[in-house]
Design a protein around this motif. Structure first.
Motif, PDB file in Angstrom:
ATOM      1  N   GLY A   1      46.720  41.307  51.126  1.00 49.66           N
ATOM      2  CA  GLY A   1      46.355  41.758  49.787  1.00 49.66           C
ATOM      3  C   GLY A   1      47.078  40.950  48.729  1.00 49.66           C
ATOM      4  O   GLY A   1      47.594  39.860  48.995  1.00 49.66           O
ATOM      5  N   GLU A   2      47.130  41.487  47.533  1.00 49.39           N
ATOM      6  CA  GLU A   2      47.785  40.760  46.457  1.00 49.39           C
ATOM      7  C   GLU A   2      49.206  41.245  46.248  1.00 49.39           C
ATOM      8  O   GLU A   2      49.904  40.799  45.360  1.00 49.39           O
ATOM      9  CB  GLU A   2      46.995  40.936  45.154  1.00 49.39           C
ATOM     10  N   ASP A   3      49.599  42.189  47.073  1.00 48.86           N
ATOM     11  CA  ASP A   3      50.901  42.818  46.873  1.00 48.86           C
ATOM     12  C   ASP A   3      51.948  42.078  47.708  1.00 48.86           C
ATOM     13  O   ASP A   3      51.860  42.022  48.927  1.00 48.86           O
ATOM     14  CB  ASP A   3      50.800  44.283  47.317  1.00 48.86           C
ATOM     15  N   HIS A   4      52.942  41.522  47.039  1.00 50.47           N
ATOM     16  CA  HIS A   4      53.993  40.807  47.776  1.00 50.47           C
ATOM     17  C   HIS A   4      54.736  41.736  48.723  1.00 50.47           C
ATOM     18  O   HIS A   4      55.215  41.318  49.758  1.00 50.47           O
ATOM     19  CB  HIS A   4      55.001  40.193  46.799  1.00 50.47           C
TER      20      HIS A   4
ATOM     21  N   THR B   1      64.492  45.446  49.451  1.00 51.41           N
ATOM     22  CA  THR B   1      64.406  44.205  48.676  1.00 51.41           C
ATOM     23  C   THR B   1      63.760  43.133  49.533  1.00 51.41           C
ATOM     24  O   THR B   1      63.762  43.217  50.765  1.00 51.41           O
ATOM     25  CB  THR B   1      65.807  43.756  48.189  1.00 51.41           C
ATOM     26  N   ARG B   2      63.173  42.129  48.850  1.00 50.99           N
ATOM     27  CA  ARG B   2      62.587  40.999  49.576  1.00 50.99           C
ATOM     28  C   ARG B   2      63.582  39.859  49.595  1.00 50.99           C
ATOM     29  O   ARG B   2      63.991  39.378  48.546  1.00 50.99           O
ATOM     30  CB  ARG B   2      61.303  40.550  48.890  1.00 50.99           C
ATOM     31  N   LEU B   3      64.007  39.456  50.791  1.00 48.96           N
ATOM     32  CA  LEU B   3      64.894  38.309  50.940  1.00 48.96           C
ATOM     33  C   LEU B   3      64.088  37.195  51.591  1.00 48.96           C
ATOM     34  O   LEU B   3      63.659  37.335  52.744  1.00 48.96           O
ATOM     35  CB  LEU B   3      66.105  38.661  51.811  1.00 48.96           C
ATOM     36  N   LEU B   4      63.826  36.130  50.836  1.00 45.91           N
ATOM     37  CA  LEU B   4      63.025  35.006  51.341  1.00 45.91           C
ATOM     38  C   LEU B   4      61.722  35.508  51.962  1.00 45.91           C
ATOM     39  O   LEU B   4      61.309  35.052  53.031  1.00 45.91           O
ATOM     40  CB  LEU B   4      63.835  34.190  52.353  1.00 45.91           C
ATOM     41  N   GLY B   5      61.096  36.466  51.304  1.00 47.68           N
ATOM     42  CA  GLY B   5      59.793  36.941  51.752  1.00 47.68           C
ATOM     43  C   GLY B   5      59.827  37.970  52.863  1.00 47.68           C
ATOM     44  O   GLY B   5      58.778  38.401  53.337  1.00 47.68           O
ATOM     45  N   VAL B   6      61.028  38.391  53.274  1.00 45.25           N
ATOM     46  CA  VAL B   6      61.143  39.373  54.359  1.00 45.25           C
ATOM     47  C   VAL B   6      61.769  40.648  53.803  1.00 45.25           C
ATOM     48  O   VAL B   6      62.868  40.609  53.235  1.00 45.25           O
ATOM     49  CB  VAL B   6      62.008  38.821  55.516  1.00 45.25           C
TER      50      VAL B   6
END
Lengths: 485, 485
Positions: free
Chosen positions: A252-255, A353-358
């Motif tokens: 989707g568009e949601d990170h 939280t997102r750390l490098l996309g994870v």
């Protein structure tokens, strides 16, 4: 050595990577139409499973007695549970010791979810049930929730439907089977066996039961006080982690959703290696000094027994009360029992939280007097804010302000959910998942950022993830595929 | 939500695959010359660490008292350990209940091994040490073995060398850090923290300490009564499992060694999926009914106290005795203490088999009264055969005949090793690894075939693998690279 015989064995993959994909497929399967059909069905159940609950005086409990001398409250059969006193010592904490009532229920019950592929998609057999402590009556529950007294028929009631699937698992596929703790502040060393069992053959669907996809269940998890605690903890034990879930789960568009999917895959890596997380838990278990001992419930200096309840002199924390229950859809039709009635609404939150996309989740390693092994991983925040009005400021938990002061767009999940209604009366907690920016301010010796695959790894074992954190893990799963907020 | 800040985090591999390769390299590094040099060094140590141990009457213990009323034996400081009575109930077993003395030592001590790369190869800092219960004086021990009383200086002795590396681990690499149980038949809920810590900088080597490769340690593990129990359990917690170990470990002409290497790699698969193993343990923990309660040591009906010992009326099982110790190389120079002195030599054995080229180990899920969580995985056979002369035939453990009747070529490892000499007096067990052909005859609800990588996975957590099985895991590792028998 004798010559080897022809080898009749076959080897299997030690770790199953197919089941997580099947679970993910079920998680993307809910539709608006299914949800509407569920709502109609659920509303129709209300009339069938009416339950009348009335608070009564403690001395009016039938089949329960106050033990002379100690003041403990126990069932005359010696089964079910007892309410006792506990003295707790935490020599290195702001509040160094206290005494409190606690539930002693040494039996290990079963919380069991039956799953089955229907049309190629995993479905869960969900039950509608009321418990005396429920705030609004009926809730969604796993297929089976049975104490040992329950299934060995101490109360002389009807047998528990579908229990046979969980008593003899040799003929079925086991997706999860692990004993997990419950509230260590209210229960002394209570554990339930969380089981998810997959069956192939026909299963009769009894009144009050319904097959649902995980996608539908995840939608319903957002409704206030609908999915009960037992169901949430079983859901959290599903092996919802593995490689390639991204092929099934829509980015989707949601990170956030992409970060959740990455967080379920150990190949994405993590801020801390697993050996460091395990060492941290070992370290805290070793350095945390805690000791408890049973004391008579009648002799707790800060607690007062009136005809209606046992309560703390401050009026805070919780009360021990009595209830009279009349029910249409339970194993027996009428009973009385003592319950724990918390004062105030609790706050249970993960900062993520997102750390490098994870996606990483900030877990707290928390000691509670009832834990079997000192500490378990808990939500970032787990407290009843009102209680801290009488405690020293140093006792106020970290990160409460980050949760209470979160901007609306940071709040990724929020709903009011209740703890187990068989023991706890109107025990409501506000469950939240709050996204924060990575950065300083989260360094604390009792907190670490973990990925979802690390939590899934720990959830295969006992004594690691507490019941409130397990509820939030189920809520996190619901964000992997559910409608964005 | 606020715009994300620049992300200062880096992610790491959740599971470290390099360390197992480094461990394997160390395991293939022992040479005959190194072993000879060790022998000269060890012989030279004997004179420096002389210890005189003499059995004394229980009433002659200094600093230890028999508690009036209960007959329990305790240290006057209230620290160290106590010897109490325990009543045990196993309602579903041939022997349904008994009473026995047991050691209560609630403190969690440290068993720590310091490792360091020297010339590109991991070396372990090994200590030579005597304990009063040792049959032959000196043994090889891990870098640190310290009870909490020990390192908080209750006995007023010298500080424990190298302890600082294990008290503050933030500056070092943690290879293993897990609390593991000890003998559940003799200890009540005893656990020690097993730690392997890697350091980079210079480390002073004190008298009685020596850097050794795993290869050399594995050779010495075959010597009678040399590598002590504490060392064996720490060695078993090393992450000796991972992919590609075959690139380091020589296959040789021995099929067993190739099967061991394959068994360390989860990609080889296994007879049972991990979820089935975990479910089996959960199932046995749930169905095993065991209860214990403290009773006065002086009131055990089957046990008699004479001036010299507390013993069972049969003369079997074990005695509680007193010893007087004079030592040159300990924290304090002279002391007395009570000990457990087992009667007879025990038998501790793994049956192993090759299934499609992958070594599997037959583990027994075993309940002992002192375990924190009902059962742990134990060797195929763990017993003192003499004890069964007075017990019902149904109590005789399975697979004893397969071990005792094994042909010489089936015996892949055999040596006499002792249990911890700080508490147990001349506690010798014959440790064996016996290879059998796969086939029928090993089906039993309390036994399963596991691979080494499955055992390694479980050994990262507490409460899964008992201390005798951990010793055998260390012995199995020694077969991966050591000289073939």
């Amino acid at each position: 050595m004798a010559k080897l015989q022809a080898n009749p064995y076959t080897l299997t993959s030690t770790h199953d990577t197919l089941t997580p994909l099947r679970i993910a497929r079920s998680a993307v399967s809910g539709t608006d139409a299914e949800e509407a059909a569920f709502t109609r069905w659920f509303d129709a159940q209300r009339s069938r499973f009416a339950m009348a609950v009335r608070r009564i005086e403690l001395d009016a409990l039938v089949g329960w007695s106050t033990v002379p001398g100690t003041g403990d409250i126990r069932h005359d059969s010696g089964k079910f549970f007892r309410i006792e006193g506990l003295e707790v010592h935490f020599p290195n904490r702001p509040v160094k010791s206290w005494q409190q009532p606690i539930i002693n229920q040494p039996e290990v019950g079963i919380l069991g979810l039956l799953v089955k592929e229907i049309g190629g998609v995993l479905h869960c057999l969900v039950q509608v049930k009321g418990e005396p402590g429920n705030h609004r009556g009926l809730q969604l529950c796993p297929t089976v929730q049975a104490t040992r007294s329950n299934y060995t028929k101490v109360h002389g009631g009807a047998s528990v439907p579908y229990l046979e699937y969980f008593r003899d698992i040799t003929r079925h596929r086991v997706l999860a089977d692990v004993r997990q703790s419950e509230q260590g502040a209210w229960f002394r060393q209570k554990r339930n066996r969380n089981m998810v069992i997959e069956v192939d053959g026909d299963v009769e669907v009894l009144d009050g039961f319904r097959w649902m996809t995980l996608g539908l269940i995840h939608r319903l998890l957002r409704r206030e006080d609908l999915v009960n605690m037992d169901f949430r903890t079983v859901l959290s034990c599903l092996p919802f982690a593995g490689p390639d879930l991204g092929a099934v789960l829509p980015a989707g568009e949601d990170h956030l959703r992409a970060a959740l999917t990455a967080s379920c895959d150990e190949r994405s890596g993590s801020l801390h290696a697993m050996s460091d997380i395990l060492s941290w838990i070992t370290e805290v278990r070793t350095r945390t000094e805690v000791s408890t001992r049973e004391v008579p419930l009648g002799g707790l200096p800060e607690w007062h027994r009136s005809p209606e309840k046992i309560s703390h002199r401050s009026g805070l924390f919780f009360d021990v009360i009595g209830v009279d229950v009349r029910s249409g859809g339970r194993e027996v039709d009428a009973w009385t029992q003592p319950m724990i009635a918390p004062v105030g609404t609790g706050l249970v939150a993960f900062l993520v939280t997102r750390l490098l996309g994870v996606l990483h989740v900030l877990v707290h390693v928390r000691a509670e007097p009832g834990y079997l092994d000192v500490v378990e991983l808990a939500p970032t925040v787990q407290c009843t804010p009102d209680n801290y009005t009488i405690l020293p400021p140093a006792a106020r938990p970290p990160f409460v302000d980050e949760v209470l002061g979160a901007a609306p767009e940071q709040v990724r999940f929020e709903t009011l959910l209740s703890e187990e209604g068989g023991r706890f009366y109107h025990a409501l907690n506000r469950y939240l998942i709050v996204e924060v920016s990575p950065g300083a301010g989260f360094e604390h010796p009792d907190f670490r950022w973990l990925t979802l695959h690390q939590l899934a790894d720990l959830l295969r074992h006992s004594h690691y993830v507490n019941v409130q954190a397990r509820s939030l893990v189920a809520c996190l799963h619901s964000l992997c595929a559910g409608r964005p907020r």
